[in-house]
Design a protein around this motif. Structure first.
Motif, PDB file in Angstrom:
ATOM      1  N   SER A 180      33.377 -12.596  38.874  1.00  0.00           N
ATOM      2  CA  SER A 180      31.941 -11.314  39.075  1.00  0.00           C
ATOM      3  C   SER A 180      32.266 -10.615  40.495  1.00  0.00           C
ATOM      4  O   SER A 180      32.964 -11.233  41.371  1.00  0.00           O
ATOM      5  CB  SER A 180      31.051 -12.002  39.482  1.00  0.00           C
ATOM      6  N   ILE A 181      31.983  -9.450  40.654  1.00  0.00           N
ATOM      7  CA  ILE A 181      31.917  -8.659  41.041  1.00  0.00           C
ATOM      8  C   ILE A 181      31.240  -7.930  41.965  1.00  0.00           C
ATOM      9  O   ILE A 181      29.864  -8.021  40.760  1.00  0.00           O
ATOM     10  CB  ILE A 181      33.662  -7.735  40.993  1.00  0.00           C
ATOM     11  N   MET A 182      30.626  -7.491  43.396  1.00  0.00           N
ATOM     12  CA  MET A 182      29.072  -6.591  43.707  1.00  0.00           C
ATOM     13  C   MET A 182      30.171  -4.861  43.323  1.00  0.00           C
ATOM     14  O   MET A 182      30.531  -4.972  44.006  1.00  0.00           O
ATOM     15  CB  MET A 182      29.273  -7.152  45.018  1.00  0.00           C
ATOM     16  N   THR A 183      29.148  -4.524  42.694  1.00  0.00           N
ATOM     17  CA  THR A 183      28.857  -3.010  42.933  1.00  0.00           C
ATOM     18  C   THR A 183      27.835  -2.575  43.397  1.00  0.00           C
ATOM     19  O   THR A 183      26.414  -3.638  44.063  1.00  0.00           O
ATOM     20  CB  THR A 183      28.883  -2.891  41.260  1.00  0.00           C
ATOM     21  N   GLY A 184      27.590  -1.268  43.395  1.00  0.00           N
ATOM     22  CA  GLY A 184      26.478  -0.651  44.418  1.00  0.00           C
ATOM     23  C   GLY A 184      26.269   0.546  43.471  1.00  0.00           C
ATOM     24  O   GLY A 184      26.745   0.950  43.201  1.00  0.00           O
ATOM     25  N   VAL A 185      24.551   0.821  43.766  1.00  0.00           N
ATOM     26  CA  VAL A 185      23.699   1.959  42.666  1.00  0.00           C
ATOM     27  C   VAL A 185      23.286   2.748  43.802  1.00  0.00           C
ATOM     28  O   VAL A 185      22.779   1.422  44.715  1.00  0.00           O
ATOM     29  CB  VAL A 185      23.306   0.871  41.915  1.00  0.00           C
ATOM     30  N   LYS A 186      23.385   4.022  43.808  1.00  0.00           N
ATOM     31  CA  LYS A 186      22.629   4.334  44.956  1.00  0.00           C
ATOM     32  C   LYS A 186      20.710   4.702  44.600  1.00  0.00           C
ATOM     33  O   LYS A 186      21.071   4.973  43.347  1.00  0.00           O
ATOM     34  CB  LYS A 186      23.449   5.834  44.970  1.00  0.00           C
ATOM     35  N   ILE A 187      20.222   4.456  44.973  1.00  0.00           N
ATOM     36  CA  ILE A 187      18.584   4.529  44.999  1.00  0.00           C
ATOM     37  C   ILE A 187      18.261   6.083  45.923  1.00  0.00           C
ATOM     38  O   ILE A 187      18.478   6.150  46.793  1.00  0.00           O
ATOM     39  CB  ILE A 187      17.956   3.097  46.258  1.00  0.00           C
ATOM     40  N   GLU A 188      17.849   6.788  45.122  1.00  0.00           N
ATOM     41  CA  GLU A 188      17.521   8.069  45.702  1.00  0.00           C
ATOM     42  C   GLU A 188      15.750   7.365  46.256  1.00  0.00           C
ATOM     43  O   GLU A 188      15.432   6.595  46.351  1.00  0.00           O
ATOM     44  CB  GLU A 188      16.866   9.044  44.472  1.00  0.00           C
ATOM     45  N   GLU A 189      16.021   8.422  47.718  1.00  0.00           N
ATOM     46  CA  GLU A 189      14.638   8.471  48.425  1.00  0.00           C
ATOM     47  C   GLU A 189      13.331   8.276  47.567  1.00  0.00           C
ATOM     48  O   GLU A 189      12.730   7.050  48.115  1.00  0.00           O
ATOM     49  CB  GLU A 189      14.662   9.230  49.597  1.00  0.00           C
ATOM     50  N   SER A 190      13.338   9.322  46.619  1.00  0.00           N
ATOM     51  CA  SER A 190      11.462   9.076  45.796  1.00  0.00           C
ATOM     52  C   SER A 190      11.397   7.690  45.424  1.00  0.00           C
ATOM     53  O   SER A 190      10.102   7.905  44.886  1.00  0.00           O
ATOM     54  CB  SER A 190      12.056  10.367  44.945  1.00  0.00           C
TER      55      SER A 190
END
Length: 380
Positions: free
Chosen positions: A367-377
């Motif tokens: 398994s690998i770690m990925t990132g997901v952008k979370i918008e400020e709103s």
């Protein structure tokens, strides 16, 4: 609300709904999107969650926020907002969207309490079992193990304790062997510790080593007793615990698609270091198949087993929901999410375990770690 990235501008004839889960909702939705793209029969994919989870919602055609009570503190007083029951909200929206299948991840007992309402709406409700009693027996690890013994299912032994005196009495009786402790109810190995009395290896015990390598989940027996005896948390909120023999053999996680106690498809996996070994181990399934039947499991569940010092696989627990690692099964050539939902949506005939096992190609997965952008709103 509709996901703007997947706006179809019309209601599809049927739908599959994945309610808030523990850890695998995103992977399962991704699998369903692949199934949808390959299917000649259109269907909608709906996801719901109580929080704004864009990394989950991006794989759904339509998303809903599940209602839940909000507790806040104002001038020293708790304020609780009254909301529609979660099950009722999901049922009403599922009916409006012509959902044919609803899989519950969390809160499965709440849904199971209202199975008749879902049945009346011709919605296939998947909670992990088909009765509240069965789900309660699965969640209570002590009751679960007792029921396994009654049906001659190989299971780990366990002795319940609720007080310090009960723990000390059990240690006096069973302390001659390697032991471990875990709560009667819980997930993600929370509260699990292997006890170290210093007798197992005969070496001088180094308590700092256990504090340093916490991923090993080992603790001195004396230190556990001291922490248990002086816990303010336990004083305010008693937690029933289990003392168990520590099984030294290989631990397996088994992902299972099942219907009314029958195993339709399954993949076994075990972990060495950071590597997951995916396949189908028959000796493990010889324990799992009758277990699923005894508890009448229904939907997609996961089972944990561990071998004793004689190599006998013993059941540790059933999780009445998909595991966090169900997405690993896709690498074996068998996607359990797709197999289950293709059947429940009426896209395929009922799966046969003997046929599915032939399609499994053993493999190793990291398994690998990925990132997901979370918008400020979208922040909470």
């Amino acid at each position: 609300m509709d996901n703007p990235a997947n706006d179809t501008h019309h209601i599809l004839p049927t739908a599959a709904w994945l309610a808030e889960g523990q850890a695998s909702q995103r992977d399962m939705l991704a699998s369903l999107q692949v199934l949808k793209a390959q299917s000649t029969t259109p269907f909608d994919i709906i996801a719901s969650h109580r929080h704004n989870r864009p990394e989950i919602f991006e794989f759904a055609d339509k998303v809903y926020y599940e209602p839940f009570a909000i507790a806040a503190n104002s001038q020293g007083q708790d304020i609780v907002k009254s909301v529609m029951p979660r099950w009722q909200f999901v049922l009403e929206q599922a009916q409006q969207n012509h959902a044919k299948v609803v899989l519950t991840g969390r809160n499965n007992i709440d849904y199971e309490n209202h199975r008749e309402e879902f049945d009346a709406a011709n919605i296939r409700l998947l909670t992990g079992a088909t009765s509240v009693a069965a789900l309660q027996s699965i969640d209570d690890k002590f009751a679960f193990m007792q029921q396994c013994h009654q049906h001659n299912i190989p299971v780990a032994d366990a002795w319940r304790f609720d007080t310090l005196a009960e723990l000390e009495a059990l240690l006096a009786e069973h302390g001659h062997q390697p032991l471990c402790i875990k709560p009667v109810t819980g997930i993600f190995a929370q509260g699990f510790w292997q006890l170290d009395s210093g007798q197992e290896t005969g070496e001088q015990y180094d308590s700092f080593e256990h504090l340093y390598f916490t991923e090993e989940k080992r603790i001195s027996t004396a230190q556990f007793i001291n922490a248990y005896a002086h816990s303010f948390m336990l004083h305010e909120r008693p937690i029933p615990m289990l003392l168990m023999p520590y099984l030294p053999g290989q631990e397996y996680s088994i992902d299972v698609v099942c219907e009314y106690g029958e195993v339709l498809a399954a993949v076994t996996r075990y972990k060495t270091g950071k590597i997951q070994h995916i396949g189908y181990e028959q000796t493990v399934m010889d324990v799992v198949i009758p277990l699923i039947k005894v508890f009448g499991c229904d939907g997609i569940v996961s089972v944990q087993t561990k071998a004793d010092d004689h190599g006998q696989h013993r059941v540790l627990e059933i999780n009445s929901r998909p595991s966090g690692g169900i997405g690993y099964t896709t690498h074996s050539g068998v996607d359990l999410t797709q197999i289950g939902f293709a059947y429940w949506l009426g896209l395929t005939d009922k799966p046969k375990l003997a046929d599915i096992t032939k399609q499994i190609t053993p493999c190793q997965v990291r398994s690998i770690m990925t990132g997901v952008k979370i918008e400020e709103s979208a922040t909470e």
